[in-house]
Write an enzyme that holds these catalytic residues in place. Structure first.
Site, PDB file in Angstrom:
ATOM      1  CG  ASP A  28      -1.777  -1.314   1.309  1.00 19.13           C
ATOM      2  OD1 ASP A  28      -2.258  -1.712   0.005  1.00 19.13           O
ATOM      3  OD2 ASP A  28      -1.793  -1.863   2.449  1.00 19.13           O
ATOM      4  CE  LYS A  77       3.166  -2.172  -4.704  1.00 23.93           C
ATOM      5  NZ  LYS A  77       2.876  -1.851  -3.139  1.00 23.93           N
ATOM      6  N   GLY A  78       1.320   2.075  -7.730  1.00 21.77           N
ATOM      7  CA  GLY A  78       0.476   2.318  -8.868  1.00 21.77           C
ATOM      8  C   GLY A  78       0.570   3.992  -9.345  1.00 21.77           C
ATOM      9  CG  ASN A 113      -3.720 -10.444  -3.267  1.00 16.73           C
ATOM     10  OD1 ASN A 113      -3.063 -10.289  -4.417  1.00 16.73           O
ATOM     11  ND2 ASN A 113      -2.794 -10.674  -2.127  1.00 16.73           N
ATOM     12  N   GLY A 160      -4.399  -3.687  -4.548  1.00 11.57           N
ATOM     13  CA  GLY A 160      -4.907  -2.968  -5.543  1.00 11.57           C
ATOM     14  C   GLY A 160      -4.124  -1.645  -5.686  1.00 11.57           C
ATOM     15  CD  GLN A 190       0.687  -8.716  -2.899  1.00 13.55           C
ATOM     16  OE1 GLN A 190       1.595  -9.104  -3.629  1.00 13.55           O
ATOM     17  NE2 GLN A 190      -0.585  -9.077  -2.774  1.00 13.55           N
ATOM     18  N   GLY A 217     -11.320  -2.328   1.194  1.00 15.83           N
ATOM     19  CA  GLY A 217     -11.654  -1.504   1.925  1.00 15.83           C
ATOM     20  C   GLY A 217     -11.485  -1.465   3.711  1.00 15.83           C
TER      21      GLY A 217
END
Length: 424
Positions: free
Chosen positions: A16, A19-20, A41, A43, A225, A303
């Site tokens: 989290d 990275k995106g 898993n 996102g 991850q 979430g």
């Protein structure tokens, strides 16, 4: 002979890290973006032009036209979730079919893998790992035990192969005393997803990537991850089921280690973790809650509330060593804009002894040793240059670079693509 380059971008904490967004910012410099491990898993959230996108399996370079995006052999793919994700992107105007290629050797997550995930987690009682329930672990288990179903299998005798795998899973569920569940509807959508995958280029991705490199093209490998969730080097057993580290790019894409150039390591200005497992710098007070609220720390896919704490430099030094990180990228610096005091964990106290290395077991008796620094108390979200950084923030960066012996080259001060500052 031409020789292209391979750079790797990966998370250094418990995932989290953002990275995106960074892949999206870096993509214009590369010809090919390839995802090398993990499943839906993980996102990756990207925000630009007033739109928010959550990617689960599709590489984050998909938003840049003219780039080839590859889902590598190290990825596990759920056809139904992939179809949902891809169709959503197509609906919002992003053309996928010509620029997204899928490895024949990537393993498929079956509906029964999700049931097995739930059954195995339930059987652990109080010792749950805290999985997302997406079937990732059982899929990788099948892969390692040589019982997996791969993307290439949909091209030949698929029904027979699928039926055999499903029957085996049903026997396992029975042995685990898991309730009989009707998966008719889920399976129907899953099989639709299989048909949908057939519309894409299904390739021998290792040949394709090495072919691009022979042409002198550049490749950015995207991890999912974070390092501390690596199945070998993370906080085992509270880890994911794949190699999230730099070496995973070699096995997850078929790239020789001598090809790797820059290794971009992403971290937050603080630290978060989702699910169960040790987290030395976790905050259980109002400060932790405030970081969570200011940072919108909730899972992009699930979430789930993320656990929040101060930055852990012991774990980061370990991650930098394991990955051979050459440049650091610090995300969510703006989340700490309002704090009077900032803390950083520089060592652990374990059984009365101070240690500065990451030990075999961080579950018991670990107490963080902190250094305190003044906060910058400045809204940095509109800044466009590092020259605008307040002195306490510049001091924080200098302190981190000294502790980590690695330059921080990119700093994010907000979720948008534009809120990214590259340092000289």
């Amino acid at each position: 002979m031409k020789s292209g380059k391979v750079d790797v971008l990966l998370g250094l904490q418990w995932g989290d890290e953002g990275k995106g967004k960074v892949v999206d910012v870096l993509t214009p410099r590369y010809d090919v973006i390839a995802r090398f491990q993990g499943g839906p898993n993980a996102g990756h959230t990207l925000e630009f032009e007033g739109q928010k996108y959550v990617l689960r399996s599709i590489p984050s370079g998909i938003f840049q036209g003219g780039k080839v995006n590859i889902i590598g052999n190290g990825v596990v793919l759920a056809p139904d979730l992939f179809m949902e994700e891809a169709m959503g992107l197509e609906k919002s105007g992003h053309e996928l079919k010509s620029r997204l290629h899928i490895s024949k050797k990537a393993h498929l997550i079956m509906p029964t893998h999700r049931l097995l995930d739930a059954a195995i987690e339930a059987s652990k009682g109080k010792n749950k790992v805290g999985t997302t329930g997406k079937g990732i672990g059982p899929t990788y288990t099948d892969k390692i035990s040589r019982n997996g179903l791969r993307v290439g299998d949909i091209l030949e005798n698929f029904e027979e192969k699928y039926a055999k795998c499903k029957a085996r899973h049903m026997e396992m569920l029975k042995a685990l005393n898991y309730p009989d569940v009707d998966i008719t509807e889920v399976e129907k959508k899953w099989l639709e997803g299989v048909e949908y995958i057939r519309q894409f280029t299904i390739c021998d991705s290792e040949h394709e990537i090495n072919g691009f490199l022979a042409e002198g093209k550049s490749v950015l490998c995207e991890g999912a991850q974070g390092t501390m969730l690596d199945v070998d080097f993370g906080s085992y057993p509270f880890v994911t089921s794949s190699n999230t580290i730099c070496a995973g790019a070699c096995t997850g894409l078929g790239i020789g280690p001598n090809r790797i150039g820059e290794v971009y390591g992403i971290m937050k200005a603080y630290c978060t973790r989702v699910g169960a497992g040790p987290f030395p710098t976790e905050l259980f007070d109002e400060t932790g809650k405030r970081i969570r609220d200011l940072g919108h720390e909730y899972g992009a896919v699930t979430g789930r509330e993320r656990r929040c704490g101060w930055i852990d430099l012991v774990a980061l030094r370990y991650s930098i060593m394991i990955n051979g990180v050459t440049q650091l990228i610090m995300m969510k610096s703006d989340v700490l804009d309002e704090f009077e005091t900032i803390k950083a964990c520089v060592a652990y106290k374990q059984n009365g002894k101070v240690i500065d290395y990451f030990p075999y077991n961080i579950e018991d008796g670990i107490e963080p040793v902190y250094v305190e620094m003044p906060g910058w108390k400045t809204n940095m979200t509109k800044f466009t240059s590092e020259d605008e950084f307040p002195k306490p923030f510049a001091d924080y960066i200098a302190f981190l670079e000294e502790q980590l012996k690695t330059p921080i080259k990119i700093i994010s001060i907000g979720p948008d693509r534009e809120q990214t500052i590259e340092r000289k």
